[in-house]
Scaffold this active site. Sequence first.
Site, PDB file in Angstrom:
ATOM      1  N   GLY A 196     -12.463  64.784  23.430  1.00  0.00           N
ATOM      2  CA  GLY A 196     -12.085  64.956  24.798  1.00  0.00           C
ATOM      3  C   GLY A 196     -11.093  64.413  25.724  1.00  0.00           C
ATOM      4  O   GLY A 196     -10.274  63.772  25.020  1.00  0.00           O
ATOM      5  N   ASN A 197     -11.018  64.232  26.974  1.00  0.00           N
ATOM      6  CA  ASN A 197      -9.968  63.593  27.531  1.00  0.00           C
ATOM      7  C   ASN A 197     -10.586  62.973  28.791  1.00  0.00           C
ATOM      8  O   ASN A 197     -11.817  63.200  29.305  1.00  0.00           O
ATOM      9  CB  ASN A 197      -8.801  64.461  27.689  1.00  0.00           C
ATOM     10  CG  ASN A 197      -9.147  65.666  28.672  1.00  0.00           C
ATOM     11  OD1 ASN A 197      -9.404  65.510  29.769  1.00  0.00           O
ATOM     12  ND2 ASN A 197      -9.122  66.838  28.185  1.00  0.00           N
ATOM     13  N   ARG A 198      -9.739  62.462  29.814  1.00  0.00           N
ATOM     14  CA  ARG A 198     -10.317  61.512  30.823  1.00  0.00           C
ATOM     15  C   ARG A 198     -10.247  62.372  32.210  1.00  0.00           C
ATOM     16  O   ARG A 198     -10.565  61.632  33.088  1.00  0.00           O
ATOM     17  CB  ARG A 198      -9.484  60.231  31.047  1.00  0.00           C
ATOM     18  CG  ARG A 198      -9.523  59.427  29.764  1.00  0.00           C
ATOM     19  CD  ARG A 198      -8.552  58.011  30.292  1.00  0.00           C
ATOM     20  NE  ARG A 198      -8.425  57.336  28.986  1.00  0.00           N
ATOM     21  CZ  ARG A 198      -9.490  56.492  28.465  1.00  0.00           C
ATOM     22  NH1 ARG A 198     -10.617  56.399  29.026  1.00  0.00           N
ATOM     23  NH2 ARG A 198      -9.023  55.757  27.320  1.00  0.00           N
ATOM     24  N   ALA A 263      -7.701  70.140  32.179  1.00  0.00           N
ATOM     25  CA  ALA A 263      -7.083  69.606  31.175  1.00  0.00           C
ATOM     26  C   ALA A 263      -7.685  69.947  29.985  1.00  0.00           C
ATOM     27  O   ALA A 263      -8.738  69.441  29.440  1.00  0.00           O
ATOM     28  CB  ALA A 263      -7.217  67.909  31.228  1.00  0.00           C
TER      29      ALA A 263
END
Length: 387
Positions: A196-198, A263
């Site tokens: 995943g990402n932030r 994102a």
Amino acid sequence: MTGGIAAYKSVHLARLLGEAGAEVQTVLTAAATRFVGADTFSGLTGFPAHVSLWEQPGEVLHVRMAHEADMAIVAPATANIIAKLAHGIADDLLTATLLEARCPILIAPAMHTGMWEHPATRGNVSILASRDVRFVGPESGSLAHGDEGVGRLAEPEAIFAAATELAGGRRDLEGRRILITAGPTHEPIDPVRFLGNRSSGKMGVALATEAAARGADVIFVLGPGTVSPPPGVQTVNVTTAQEMRDAVLETFPEADAVIMAAAVADFRPKKVTPGKIKKEDGMPELILEPTPDILSELGRTRTRQLLVGFAAETTGVEEAGREKLRRKGLDLVVANLVGQGGTGFGSDTNEAAILSADGEDEPLRPWTKRDLAQAVLDRVAALFEIR
Ligand code: CTP
């Protein structure tokens, strides 16, 4: 708020106003508290909800609130409050506040058809309208006691739209369908783990909130995370890049613009292990493959749609953003700095540049996400006009 079964709808109205950035101070008549609790509104708005003229010794509550308010909304408004306001009666906190107030007043009536159509109420509405008090609704539909007819409180979204208009807010996106994506995507490794990402989704929420307030018909495609979608906005929840692509492609033909604030993961594990990967099986090796590039696909297949992309960069923000604008065939790119404390992912502010295919750029600078959302939508509205 006055006493009526429709008072529960004002909870949603208070949320819509709060989400749009308004400071919402609530006054309930004694009758209103029979239908909704003052504490609900204190909790929701962050300001104490008031009921009585006498609750704050030493403070002239109705005068302070009347002077602080930029707008007063009475929702629901009974026949009784409409009569009192028409004739200047001030026998409780709400009526005293409204008599002292000089701000615009918006009234959303809710009552039985007979009361609404009674010559007394008609006369009172005319008196108030002649003083520039605005009305929204009532609508036709089901009323208390299973009755049907005119007198139903307007929906919170309609009251919100009327309030926005009364506040001089723009409705420059009315009739436009805007698809907005937000948040990260999660790409599964096994049933319990993911890549995943932030991204928090806050930028997308700011865009969707602002676009809806300006009259757009918003479709919000939201990745996994903790943000709540803006109330009243049609939302599709997705997890992976593939699901986001499918959701976006489904609504793309009817969209007038797409803003890809999500994102989206660029890579995903080539193989999702069906059972949980165990330590004793040794160090796993992840083989990655690219996810579908949604925005590039939209850039290739668009007909009339405006396309806005985001470029999250740690260095060379403007150059990288301009390159993405060209490569993905976009109208606008919001190039923002990520990977530093206090800006970008998860924060309420962004250090960003707005880059445009027509060369009208806004250089890199700090913004609140709300101001950045407004500036992006100003550009989108202007591009709609020249198309
Ligand atoms: N995007 C997309 N589909 C993907 C990846 C990204 O639609 N699979 C969109 C994002 O929503 C964003 C824009 O493309 O609006 C830019 O994404 P980014 O990942 O920064 O760009 P890339 O072209 O993947 O370039 P790089 O990762 O090399 O910086």
